[in-house]
Design a protein around this motif. Sequence first.
Motif, PDB file in Angstrom:
ATOM      1  N   ASP A  17     -36.802  36.779  21.476  1.00  0.00           N
ATOM      2  CA  ASP A  17     -36.666  38.220  21.258  1.00  0.00           C
ATOM      3  C   ASP A  17     -35.460  38.540  20.381  1.00  0.00           C
ATOM      4  N   TYR A  18     -34.403  37.763  20.533  1.00  0.00           N
ATOM      5  CA  TYR A  18     -33.211  37.965  19.703  1.00  0.00           C
ATOM      6  C   TYR A  18     -33.525  37.675  18.238  1.00  0.00           C
ATOM      7  N   ASP A  52     -36.435  38.009  16.822  1.00  0.00           N
ATOM      8  CA  ASP A  52     -37.238  39.141  16.351  1.00  0.00           C
ATOM      9  C   ASP A  52     -36.344  40.302  15.928  1.00  0.00           C
ATOM     10  N   ALA A  53     -35.352  40.607  16.778  1.00  0.00           N
ATOM     11  CA  ALA A  53     -34.439  41.715  16.472  1.00  0.00           C
ATOM     12  C   ALA A  53     -33.635  41.425  15.215  1.00  0.00           C
ATOM     13  N   GLN A  54     -33.245  40.160  15.027  1.00  0.00           N
ATOM     14  CA  GLN A  54     -32.481  39.796  13.831  1.00  0.00           C
ATOM     15  C   GLN A  54     -33.338  39.872  12.567  1.00  0.00           C
ATOM     16  N   ILE A 112     -35.735  42.029  12.033  1.00  0.00           N
ATOM     17  CA  ILE A 112     -35.765  43.467  11.713  1.00  0.00           C
ATOM     18  C   ILE A 112     -34.447  43.878  11.073  1.00  0.00           C
ATOM     19  N   LYS A 113     -33.336  43.470  11.651  1.00  0.00           N
ATOM     20  CA  LYS A 113     -32.017  43.832  11.128  1.00  0.00           C
ATOM     21  C   LYS A 113     -31.813  43.309   9.707  1.00  0.00           C
ATOM     22  N   LYS A 126     -41.338  45.562  16.417  1.00  0.00           N
ATOM     23  CA  LYS A 126     -41.061  44.278  17.058  1.00  0.00           C
ATOM     24  C   LYS A 126     -42.262  43.342  16.951  1.00  0.00           C
TER      25      LYS A 126
END
Length: 341
Positions: free
Chosen positions: A183-184, A186-188, A190-191, A204
Amino acid sequence: MAEDVLYIGIDLGTFRSVMVSSGNHEEEELTVIGTPKDPIARNFLKRDVLFGEEALKNRLALNLFRPLELGVIKDTKEDREFIAHFITHLIGLSDPEDHNRVVAVIGAPAEASHVDKTAIFDAAAGSVNAAMIISEPFAVAYALDMIEHTLVIDIGAGTTDLCRVYGTIPGPGDQMHTGYAGDYVDAQIIKEVQSKYNGAQITKDMARRWKEQYSFVSTSTPDDPIMVDFSIEGKAMTLDITDCMQRACESIVEPIVDNVKKLIADSNPEYHDEFRRNMVLAGGGSGIRGLGALIERRLSDMGDVNVHVVDDPVRLGAMGGLRLAMEVPEEMWKNLTLAST
């Protein structure tokens, strides 16, 4: 006449769960639960609870719940009830009513194994006669028959669990976990993409799909650029995210390497060489291309290091649970619904 026993192994994951049984059942289910938003939705769906892909397919008519977060059951009454529904659903897929006795080994993220053991037992109580909860990294090692001085790195969605295994069920001091996991990443993603392309609109689920298809690190770079479709302020675009993907995937490497070093340093020094040479990279995150080689490279200052990347990260934990269920004496287990009939 011998008692008809059904043995079950379950991998209870933050994003995806797997059930296998001695009756040749193999089921994979997203760890998500949906309940109808209103009476109209209830009449349309004709059910009070939906699970996995079916819940996602009908998500506009449902309230969706993901009862596990960062490897533990969310601390709400609703989520504890939902994980009970979900475990009952998984066990029900094995046709337990066809057997006299049902026993299960449930592999959970390392923290859930300790913090939420009682809740998981309670959830299973209505469906099985006996159960044992083990940490997912240990289930992986058991499935591989690598329980002699092995260090398992299990990269799931919510957590990366690390575990020293040396021929017995590991204790809390043998395990560590970090939130630097799927999940981390995935967030990175996007960032990184939104930083490169101002106004990029990414969900996500989009980031997860890109990761599952294209993820890599520096030790295994792709031959062609990674081109994906998304919108920038509503305008359809096809753009290169190769550098974004690499940075996002490599963002979890250093925390994992640091924890590996701590687990080895804190172990009996007579066995350091064996732990260094017997590392297992498992879980969905092990599918990041080149990750095993990069971890080896980052650990090279510790000596001769070997990282074995598993072939079947989705089913392996559940298979280890099934093998344990069939081989471990039941007096080690916590008995549940043993009412006489």
